[in-house]
Design a protein around this motif. Structure first.
Motif, PDB file in Angstrom:
ATOM      1  N   TYR A 208       0.804  -1.223   0.000  1.00 51.81           N
ATOM      2  CA  TYR A 208       0.000   0.000   0.000  1.00 51.81           C
ATOM      3  C   TYR A 208       0.839   1.277   0.000  1.00 51.81           C
ATOM      4  N   THR A 209       2.173   1.155   0.025  1.00 56.34           N
ATOM      5  CA  THR A 209       3.012   2.350  -0.124  1.00 56.34           C
ATOM      6  C   THR A 209       3.131   2.752  -1.592  1.00 56.34           C
ATOM      7  N   SER A 210       2.690   1.880  -2.480  1.00 55.92           N
ATOM      8  CA  SER A 210       2.682   2.206  -3.910  1.00 55.92           C
ATOM      9  C   SER A 210       1.574   3.209  -4.203  1.00 55.92           C
ATOM     10  N   ASP A 211       1.842   4.168  -5.066  1.00 59.02           N
ATOM     11  CA  ASP A 211       0.865   5.210  -5.382  1.00 59.02           C
ATOM     12  C   ASP A 211      -0.393   4.645  -6.032  1.00 59.02           C
ATOM     13  N   ASP A 212      -0.262   3.531  -6.745  1.00 53.61           N
ATOM     14  CA  ASP A 212      -1.404   2.984  -7.479  1.00 53.61           C
ATOM     15  C   ASP A 212      -1.846   1.633  -6.913  1.00 53.61           C
ATOM     16  N   TRP A 213      -1.715   1.468  -5.580  1.00 57.96           N
ATOM     17  CA  TRP A 213      -2.014   0.160  -4.997  1.00 57.96           C
ATOM     18  C   TRP A 213      -3.468  -0.253  -5.191  1.00 57.96           C
TER      19      TRP A 213
END
Length: 333
Positions: A208-213
């Motif tokens: 969930y640290t990904s911008d597009d999770w």
């Protein structure tokens, strides 16, 4: 007996205390192991509503019955047991009584060699579990079972999302949902926790640290039938966007606080049900234990500390380093 006693916030100390005697409808359990919950952390930090000091924290425990009250006839001395930490739920399975409380404050809890509890809160230890595994089961297992089964009404083949995998409740949710035939997905900030979750039942997950999770999760799943959330905040809004038409979101906590600017029309158009859940009734607990026994589920354990290392164990919990339940080993002399 030896016990970790809290006399002021953030100051747990190993002390000697008189071993309790049972009331007429109570039993005394000699504990073999206890387990940590985030509630314990709040109590020790002085942040739990209605708490009283001094206190012995701890809600989860397993051990051997060594004394029973005069009116107790359903529990025997020498019986190996686990403890339902929910006190005074009442007879209505759908809602708890106003005086419902949880073992570990204001009632003395399981960070001790002995604990006194109502006989109705005692259940036989599942025989396939070790003492450490049995101690890890009660509070988190009950919370997960009620949220997933009683409130969430999960069905075989549904797609279930568990945000923030790693803690005790989340790991049980993955195990329970998988055992019931659901397709389980998780989120975490650590790739290793996602990979570990796959070992005990998850189909997949995203960081969930990904911008597009959320977009990644949408592509993986095609949408979610049931989300079980303890995070709240902006994450809850994402759960709404991921939900299918007619889906459900069960909330049992909000570690990131309230949901800002929640767009109710999004929930209305999708006919999403939002359901609150907390702990569970005695029937939920009995059903959960039977479920664990039937499916031979073994709790995921993180690390074991000695009783006197309780503060160090709580620090590990606060930092979120654990995957699964943190255990305290209770000395027998």
């Amino acid at each position: 007996m030896k016990a970790m006693i809290l006399r002021e916030a953030n100051k747990l100390k190993l002390e000697e205390k008189e071993t309790p005697n049972p009331g007429s409808k109570e039993v005394v359990v000699q504990l073999r192991a206890a387990a940590l919950n985030r509630r314990d952390l709040m109590v020790v930090q002085g942040r739990y509503p209605g708490m009283q000091l001094p206190a012995i924290p701890g809600s989860d425990g397993a051990g051997v019955v060594i004394a029973v009250g005069d009116e107790v006839n359903n529990v025997r001395n020498g019986e190996e047991v686990i403890i339902n930490p929910g006190l005074h739920w009442g007879n209505d399975r759908n809602k708890k009584r106003a005086d419902f409380s949880i073992l570990g404050n204001p009632t003395d809890g399981t960070y001790a060699q002995y604990v006194k509890v109502p006989a109705e809160n005692i259940y036989s230890k599942p025989s396939h579990l070790s003492w450490e595994e049995a101690a890890a089961l009660p509070l988190a297992g009950l919370t997960a079972y009620r949220a997933l089964v009683t409130k969430g009404r999960v069905k075989k083949g549904e797609t279930v999302l568990i945000p923030g995998v790693g803690g005790g409740v989340a790991t049980y949710l993955v195990q329970f949902a998988s055992a019931l035939g659901a397709d389980v997905y998780v989120t975490s900030s650590k790739e290793e926790k996602i990979e570990e979750a796959k070992l005990f039942g998850a189909t997949g997950g995203v960081n969930y640290t990904s911008d597009d999770w959320s977009e990644e999760l949408q592509k993986l799943t095609g949408g979610i039938d049931l989300s079980i959330d303890s995070i709240g905040g902006e994450v809850f809004k994402t759960l709404v966007s991921l939900g299918k038409i007619g889906s459900r979101i069960v909330s049992f906590g909000a570690t990131r606080g309230p949901v800002p600017n929640l767009l109710l029309p999004s929930m209305t158009v999708k006919e999403i049900s939002v359901i609150g859940s907390t702990m569970g009734s005695s029937q939920d607990f009995a059903d959960m234990v039977k479920f664990v026994e039937k499916h031979k589920i073994r709790p995921i354990l993180d690390k074991t500390f000695s009783l006197e290392e309780a503060t160090e164990a709580l620090w590990r919990l606060e930092k979120g380093e654990n995957l699964g339940k943190i255990i305290l080993s209770i000395p027998q002399d």
